[in-house]
Design an enzyme around this catalytic site. Structure first.
Site, PDB file in Angstrom:
ATOM      1  N   ARG A 126      15.954  31.487  26.721  1.00  0.00           N
ATOM      2  CA  ARG A 126      14.980  32.230  27.546  1.00  0.00           C
ATOM      3  C   ARG A 126      13.670  32.491  26.804  1.00  0.00           C
ATOM      4  NH1 ARG A 126      19.560  35.276  29.414  1.00  0.00           N
ATOM      5  NH2 ARG A 126      20.241  34.372  31.382  1.00  0.00           N
ATOM      6  N   LYS A 148      -0.340  26.244  28.714  1.00  0.00           N
ATOM      7  CA  LYS A 148       0.243  25.405  29.768  1.00  0.00           C
ATOM      8  C   LYS A 148       1.227  24.451  29.097  1.00  0.00           C
ATOM      9  CE  LYS A 148      -3.211  25.190  33.434  1.00  0.00           C
ATOM     10  NZ  LYS A 148      -4.189  24.327  34.140  1.00  0.00           N
ATOM     11  N   GLU A 190     -13.032  15.600  26.784  1.00  0.00           N
ATOM     12  CA  GLU A 190     -12.741  17.025  27.034  1.00  0.00           C
ATOM     13  C   GLU A 190     -13.752  17.923  26.318  1.00  0.00           C
ATOM     14  OE1 GLU A 190     -10.534  18.219  29.137  1.00  0.00           O
ATOM     15  OE2 GLU A 190      -8.944  16.727  29.367  1.00  0.00           O
ATOM     16  N   LYS A 232     -12.468  27.570  25.590  1.00  0.00           N
ATOM     17  CA  LYS A 232     -11.197  27.555  26.302  1.00  0.00           C
ATOM     18  C   LYS A 232     -10.551  28.936  26.226  1.00  0.00           C
ATOM     19  CE  LYS A 232      -7.123  25.424  27.662  1.00  0.00           C
ATOM     20  NZ  LYS A 232      -6.364  24.240  27.875  1.00  0.00           N
ATOM     21  N   GLU A 242      -4.478  30.658  35.997  1.00  0.00           N
ATOM     22  CA  GLU A 242      -5.296  29.846  36.912  1.00  0.00           C
ATOM     23  C   GLU A 242      -5.280  30.344  38.353  1.00  0.00           C
ATOM     24  OE1 GLU A 242      -5.416  25.669  35.841  1.00  0.00           O
ATOM     25  OE2 GLU A 242      -5.914  25.144  37.895  1.00  0.00           O
ATOM     26  N   ARG A 246      -9.976  29.752  35.584  1.00  0.00           N
ATOM     27  CA  ARG A 246      -9.399  28.719  34.707  1.00  0.00           C
ATOM     28  C   ARG A 246      -9.594  27.325  35.294  1.00  0.00           C
ATOM     29  NH1 ARG A 246      -4.094  28.880  30.790  1.00  0.00           N
ATOM     30  NH2 ARG A 246      -4.272  26.733  30.088  1.00  0.00           N
ATOM     31  N   ASN A 250     -11.058  22.296  34.851  1.00  0.00           N
ATOM     32  CA  ASN A 250     -10.744  21.039  35.546  1.00  0.00           C
ATOM     33  C   ASN A 250     -11.997  20.280  35.975  1.00  0.00           C
ATOM     34  OD1 ASN A 250      -7.969  21.450  35.325  1.00  0.00           O
ATOM     35  ND2 ASN A 250      -7.962  22.770  37.129  1.00  0.00           N
ATOM     36  N   HIS A 253     -11.804  16.617  36.724  1.00  0.00           N
ATOM     37  CA  HIS A 253     -10.387  16.254  36.809  1.00  0.00           C
ATOM     38  C   HIS A 253      -9.930  15.811  38.204  1.00  0.00           C
ATOM     39  CE1 HIS A 253     -10.268  17.862  32.786  1.00  0.00           C
ATOM     40  NE2 HIS A 253      -8.975  17.608  32.672  1.00  0.00           N
ATOM     41  N   HIS A 257      -7.919  12.498  38.182  1.00  0.00           N
ATOM     42  CA  HIS A 257      -6.523  12.334  38.588  1.00  0.00           C
ATOM     43  C   HIS A 257      -6.355  11.215  39.604  1.00  0.00           C
ATOM     44  CE1 HIS A 257      -5.549  16.634  37.065  1.00  0.00           C
ATOM     45  NE2 HIS A 257      -5.410  15.730  36.127  1.00  0.00           N
ATOM     46  N   HIS A 271      -6.604   9.512  29.752  1.00  0.00           N
ATOM     47  CA  HIS A 271      -6.956  10.740  30.472  1.00  0.00           C
ATOM     48  C   HIS A 271      -8.394  11.200  30.163  1.00  0.00           C
ATOM     49  CE1 HIS A 271      -6.618  14.618  32.397  1.00  0.00           C
ATOM     50  NE2 HIS A 271      -6.982  15.196  31.265  1.00  0.00           N
TER      51      HIS A 271
END
Ligand code: GLY
Length: 372
Positions: A126, A148, A190, A232, A242, A246, A250, A253, A257, A271
């Site tokens: 956990r 993330k 990035e 960041k 997010e 946040r 992106n 992005h 994507h 990417h």
């Protein structure tokens, strides 16, 4: 001999605060850096088959010199490792190593290892603590910071995961020297994103200094990584999970994507390359919608091209689907809310914002212009 400067960016999340340490020689200092976090002198390291042969021995020696025992698992390199089979192998290995709640797991690698190991740490007993040791530029400036974690599903990328903040991030900029030029520049996609989304002065600095950083200038590399991580961290502090701001991270992005899906997440488009192309398209779309002057997208494209990066759809090798199909692929993005596409657009360089208010036809036209 004076030791190169190590910078610290503190991420003061309530109850889960941590430092991101950035500089040269951090791999060989890992024992000293990690020792204060340990309740007993034992850690588990997870790495991949590209990074392990380059850096694992240096890391285990650095830990040993501080009396810390380590055990290591090497997973195959590549995006396909971010999947249930490798994830369960990793979790079961950690249990076999008798990693307990109070222990630390180290993720040594790029974004794939950081995401997978962070998620394993989130669910093991956990939740155990973990240290990110990012070895790619992309992981140093983006994925290792902000908590993330996750793996890919057959239905899409990063669809299974958890928010789980690391307890420490060690970004050793010396290890960037082992990256190919293509991987370094993909990570730079990035970095440039941060200037474009929220810091025009940083973008000016990048226009002047990014070529020198790419050529190996350590002071320039350190500043580029530090400023990216600061930005960041600021955004993650405002909106960890997010719900709003946040999403600024992106920028580029939504286009990226769709392009990654269209190229099968293959070597045709990395990417970070897709992020750079996506940023250029997002600025093009912003100018078309009258949000910023035409000068802004021109400046973005000029810099991306000057860095020797892919900038236009035509720079992606092989055939691409048509504009309609690309927009449909955007609709499968996990940032879609109530069927509405969300875009990050800009009122100028360093002034991005989140909106769902973008006519499909305008997106189509931006893509059609480039597809010919
Ligand atoms: N890579 C985007 C984020 O961390 O939110």
């Amino acid at each position: 001999m004076t030791h190169p400067v190590i910078e610290t960016v503190h991420v003061p999340l309530d109850g889960r605060e941590y430092d991101v340490r950035i500089g040269q020689g951090l791999l060989t200092r890992a024992g000293v850096e990690i020792a204060p976090l340990l309740k007993r002198p034992k850690v588990a390291i997870v790495t991949d088959s590209n990074v392990g042969p380059l850096h694992l021995e240096t890391l285990t020696r650095a830990l040993k010199s501080e009396g810390i025992d380590s055990t290591a698992l090497t997973l195959p390199a590549g995006e396909s490792t971010k999947s249930w089979p490798h994830f369960s192998r990793c979790v079961e290995w950690l249990l076999d190593q008798k990693i307990e709640r109070r222990d630390i797991v180290i993720a040594l690698g790029g974004g794939v290892i950081g995401d997978l190991v962070g998620f394993a740490a989130a669910v093991l007993r956990r939740g155990v603590r973990f240290v990110q040791m990012p070895t790619s530029l992309l992981a140093q400036v983006d994925s290792s910071v902000g908590g993330k974690t996750g793996i890919n599903a057959p239905q899409g990328k990063n669809l299974i995961g958890a928010f789980h903040q690391p307890s420490l991030v060690l970004a050793d900029i010396d290890v960037l020297g082992t990256l190919t030029a293509r991987d370094y520049l993909a990570g730079y996609g990035e970095v440039v994103k941060y200037g474009l989304l929220g810091d025009a002065k940083f973008y000016d600095w990048l226009e002047q200094n990014a070529p020198k950083a790419a050529a190996g200038d350590m002071a320039a590399r350190a500043y580029a990584v530090k400023r990216s991580v600061e930005m960041k961290a600021e955004i993650v502090l405002r909106d960890e999970t997010e719900q709003g701001d946040r999403a600024l991270l992106n920028l580029g992005h939504t286009f990226c994507h769709a392009l990654e899906a269209a190229t099968g997440y293959s070597d045709r488009l990395l990417h970070g390359e897709g992020v750079a192309i996506g940023c250029a398209l997002a600025f093009e779309l912003s100018a078309r919608l009258g949000l910023c002057s035409q000068e802004a997208p021109s400046r973005v494209r000029e810099h991306i091209k000057a860095m020797g990066m892919k900038c236009d759809l035509a720079d992606i090798p092989g055939d691409l689907p048509g504009a309609e199909a690309l927009v449909d692929l955007m609709g499968q993005d996990k940032k879609v809310v109530d069927g509405q596409l969300r875009f990050i657009l800009a009122r100028g360089i360093g002034a991005a914002f989140v909106t769902a208010d973008v006519p499909r036809d305008e997106v189509l036209r931006v893509l059609q212009d480039q597809l010919g």
